[in-house]
Motif scaffolding. Structure first.
Motif, mmCIF file in Angstrom:
data_model
loop_
_atom_site.group_PDB
_atom_site.id
_atom_site.type_symbol
_atom_site.label_atom_id
_atom_site.label_comp_id
_atom_site.label_asym_id
_atom_site.label_seq_id
_atom_site.Cartn_x
_atom_site.Cartn_y
_atom_site.Cartn_z
ATOM 1 N N VAL A 233 -8.673 7.183 -1.822
ATOM 2 C CA VAL A 233 -7.731 6.137 -1.442
ATOM 3 C C VAL A 233 -8.187 5.446 -0.157
ATOM 4 C CG1 VAL A 233 -5.345 5.643 -0.775
ATOM 5 C CG2 VAL A 233 -5.817 7.301 -2.593
ATOM 6 N N ASP A 234 -8.628 6.237 0.814
ATOM 7 C CA ASP A 234 -9.024 5.666 2.106
ATOM 8 C C ASP A 234 -10.296 4.829 2.011
ATOM 9 O OD1 ASP A 234 -6.850 6.884 3.270
ATOM 10 O OD2 ASP A 234 -7.978 8.627 3.982
ATOM 11 N N ALA A 235 -11.120 5.085 0.999
ATOM 12 C CA ALA A 235 -12.413 4.411 0.909
ATOM 13 C C ALA A 235 -12.320 3.000 0.360
ATOM 14 C CB ALA A 235 -13.377 5.231 0.047
ATOM 15 N N PRO B 113 0.830 -1.198 0.000
ATOM 16 C CA PRO B 113 0.000 0.000 0.000
ATOM 17 C C PRO B 113 0.867 1.251 0.000
ATOM 18 C CG PRO B 113 -0.007 -1.037 2.168
ATOM 19 C CD PRO B 113 0.676 -1.989 1.241
ATOM 20 N N PRO B 114 0.346 2.387 -0.453
ATOM 21 C CA PRO B 114 1.142 3.614 -0.516
ATOM 22 C C PRO B 114 1.521 4.112 0.877
ATOM 23 C CG PRO B 114 -1.164 4.094 -0.915
ATOM 24 C CD PRO B 114 -1.041 2.599 -0.895
ATOM 25 N N GLU B 115 2.595 4.871 0.952
ATOM 26 C CA GLU B 115 3.033 5.428 2.220
ATOM 27 C C GLU B 115 1.989 6.422 2.735
ATOM 28 O OE1 GLU B 115 6.893 7.112 2.035
ATOM 29 O OE2 GLU B 115 7.773 5.397 0.975
ATOM 30 N N ALA B 116 1.670 6.308 4.023
ATOM 31 C CA ALA B 116 0.650 7.174 4.598
ATOM 32 C C ALA B 116 1.030 8.646 4.489
ATOM 33 C CB ALA B 116 0.416 6.799 6.065
ATOM 34 N N LEU C 67 -6.727 -2.968 -2.455
ATOM 35 C CA LEU C 67 -6.879 -2.181 -3.680
ATOM 36 C C LEU C 67 -6.305 -0.780 -3.552
ATOM 37 C CD1 LEU C 67 -10.577 -3.140 -4.543
ATOM 38 C CD2 LEU C 67 -8.463 -4.203 -5.370
ATOM 39 N N ARG C 68 -5.739 -0.478 -2.394
ATOM 40 C CA ARG C 68 -5.310 0.891 -2.131
ATOM 41 C C ARG C 68 -4.150 1.315 -3.025
ATOM 42 N NH1 ARG C 68 -5.916 1.760 3.958
ATOM 43 N NH2 ARG C 68 -8.016 1.216 3.279
ATOM 44 N N SER C 69 -3.230 0.401 -3.289
ATOM 45 C CA SER C 69 -2.097 0.751 -4.140
ATOM 46 C C SER C 69 -2.561 1.106 -5.554
ATOM 47 C CB SER C 69 -1.100 -0.406 -4.205
ATOM 48 O OG SER C 69 -0.014 -0.095 -5.044
ATOM 49 N N ALA C 70 -3.500 0.334 -6.093
ATOM 50 C CA ALA C 70 -4.007 0.613 -7.438
ATOM 51 C C ALA C 70 -4.744 1.948 -7.477
ATOM 52 C CB ALA C 70 -4.923 -0.512 -7.898
ATOM 53 N N ALA C 71 -5.551 2.230 -6.440
ATOM 54 C CA ALA C 71 -6.288 3.491 -6.400
ATOM 55 C C ALA C 71 -5.339 4.676 -6.306
ATOM 56 C CB ALA C 71 -7.258 3.489 -5.224
ATOM 57 N N PHE C 72 -4.319 4.549 -5.464
ATOM 58 C CA PHE C 72 -3.348 5.628 -5.327
ATOM 59 C C PHE C 72 -2.581 5.859 -6.630
ATOM 60 C CE2 PHE C 72 1.047 6.875 -4.613
ATOM 61 C CZ PHE C 72 0.883 8.097 -3.979
ATOM 62 N N THR C 73 -2.143 4.767 -7.258
ATOM 63 C CA THR C 73 -1.355 4.904 -8.482
ATOM 64 C C THR C 73 -2.176 5.533 -9.593
ATOM 65 O OG1 THR C 73 -0.132 2.919 -7.836
ATOM 66 C CG2 THR C 73 0.164 3.693 -10.092
ATOM 67 N N ARG C 74 -3.464 5.197 -9.679
ATOM 68 C CA ARG C 74 -4.317 5.832 -10.688
ATOM 69 C C ARG C 74 -4.379 7.341 -10.462
ATOM 70 N NH1 ARG C 74 -9.448 7.648 -11.109
ATOM 71 N NH2 ARG C 74 -9.961 7.005 -8.989
ATOM 72 N N LEU D 249 2.682 10.125 2.184
ATOM 73 C CA LEU D 249 2.476 10.617 0.826
ATOM 74 C C LEU D 249 1.000 10.814 0.537
ATOM 75 C CD1 LEU D 249 3.873 11.394 -1.774
ATOM 76 C CD2 LEU D 249 3.878 9.006 -2.456
ATOM 77 N N VAL D 250 0.170 9.887 0.996
ATOM 78 C CA VAL D 250 -1.272 10.020 0.799
ATOM 79 C C VAL D 250 -1.781 11.286 1.491
ATOM 80 C CG1 VAL D 250 -3.523 8.968 1.246
ATOM 81 C CG2 VAL D 250 -1.591 7.540 0.546
ATOM 82 N N GLU D 251 -1.244 11.590 2.661
ATOM 83 C CA GLU D 251 -1.698 12.752 3.414
ATOM 84 C C GLU D 251 -1.413 14.064 2.705
ATOM 85 O OE1 GLU D 251 0.235 12.386 7.145
ATOM 86 O OE2 GLU D 251 -1.059 10.748 7.851
ATOM 87 N N ARG D 252 -0.482 14.075 1.763
ATOM 88 C CA ARG D 252 -0.155 15.311 1.051
ATOM 89 C C ARG D 252 -1.051 15.557 -0.153
ATOM 90 N NH1 ARG D 252 6.174 15.382 0.066
ATOM 91 N NH2 ARG D 252 5.627 17.465 -0.675
ATOM 92 N N LEU D 253 -1.938 14.607 -0.466
ATOM 93 C CA LEU D 253 -2.846 14.768 -1.589
ATOM 94 C C LEU D 253 -3.991 15.706 -1.225
ATOM 95 C CD1 LEU D 253 -3.149 11.056 -2.784
ATOM 96 C CD2 LEU D 253 -1.647 12.830 -3.713
ATOM 97 N N HIS D 254 -4.766 16.076 -2.237
ATOM 98 C CA HIS D 254 -5.986 16.861 -2.029
ATOM 99 C C HIS D 254 -6.935 16.053 -1.141
ATOM 100 C CE1 HIS D 254 -9.885 18.690 -3.024
ATOM 101 N NE2 HIS D 254 -9.206 19.763 -3.385
#
Length: 254
Positions: free
Chosen positions: A171-173, A154-157, A178-185, A159-164
């Motif tokens: 990503v959290d939902a 899964p993506p680094e927390a 499936l979180r890695s695929a959602a983040f990469t998209r 990095l996810v926190e810096r997104l909109h």
């Protein structure tokens, strides 16, 4: 030339990729590509041997400086493919093409979007390589493309926190599997858009919500295959020429 290429434009007939040493492309049907936009997918995995004859001296020197074979392959495939495709589209020998940079929208420095300077009047383009694939996109106006391998972890927390906030919610939902695929998209969408703007990761990651769309831009999810995600960003008619509200990105990513 050992690269394998697929033209992912809806009107693909192989004509733009058939000249020179670029092998003919197979038809592709990605969703809702704007008129005049084409995207090619190239294999840059282990064992590929790119033909470097079209590269200029600076590109050859940079290619030779890569220590890892995978990096040399990706660079060689990407830049030789770009030259051959643009050469075919403009009727120019690939080795004669000359590239430059537009001014950066943030600071005005000479490190904005790459552009074709010779011949003048050629198409806009964008280039991306990630994992074992290379994407090249051309368009009548500003365009960005990105491709990334989907990681198992899964993506680094951080990095996810810096997104909109809306992107973080996407990503959290999803389930953790499936979180890695959602983040990469989302990440490929954001990189494609920022490359189209010409600012790259100089723009704050939370400045735009690419989970739905960005005003003035057409975002398209691509399916390059081989465990990769890809995205295309194309400027729509009437989009502003300036980039308001640009902020520093802070710490570099690893």
């Amino acid at each position: 030339m050992a690269e394998h290429v697929r033209d992912r434009s809806p009107e693909a007939d192989g004509s733009a990729a058939a000249g020179g040493d670029v092998p003919g492309s197979a038809p592709g049907t990605p969703p809702e590509l704007p008129a005049g936009v084409r995207v090619w997918t190239f294999d840059a995995g282990p064992g590929v041997e790119p033909d470097l004859s079209a590269l200029d001296d600076a590109e050859r020197r940079r290619h030779a400086r890569f220590l890892r074979p995978a990096d040399r392959i990706r660079y060689g495939v990407a830049h030789s493919a770009l030259r051959r495709l643009l050469g075919e589209l403009t009727g120019t020998a690939p080795a004669v093409l000359r590239f430059g940079r537009q001014p950066c929208p943030r600071c005005g420095g000479p490190h904005g979007r790459p552009v074709l300077e010779r011949p003048a009047g050629g198409p806009e383009f964008s280039l991306s390589h990630g994992g074992g694939l290379v994407l090249v996109a051309v368009a009548p106006g500003r365009v960005g493309v990105d491709v990334e391998p989907v990681k198992d972890a899964p993506p680094e927390a951080g990095l996810v926190e810096r997104l909109h906030p809306a992107e973080r919610a996407v990503v959290d939902a999803v389930p953790e599997a499936l979180r890695s695929a959602a983040f990469t998209r989302l990440w490929t969408r954001k990189e494609a858009y920022l490359k189209g703007l010409g600012v790259g990761l100089g723009r704050a990651l939370d400045a735009d919500d690419v989970s739905t769309g960005v005003p003035g831009w057409h975002l398209v999810d691509l399916a390059p295959g081989k465990g990769h995600a890809g995205a295309l960003a194309v400027e729509c008619a009437g989009a502003p020429d300036t980039v308001p509200g640009i902020r520093e990105r802070g710490a570099d990513f690893p």
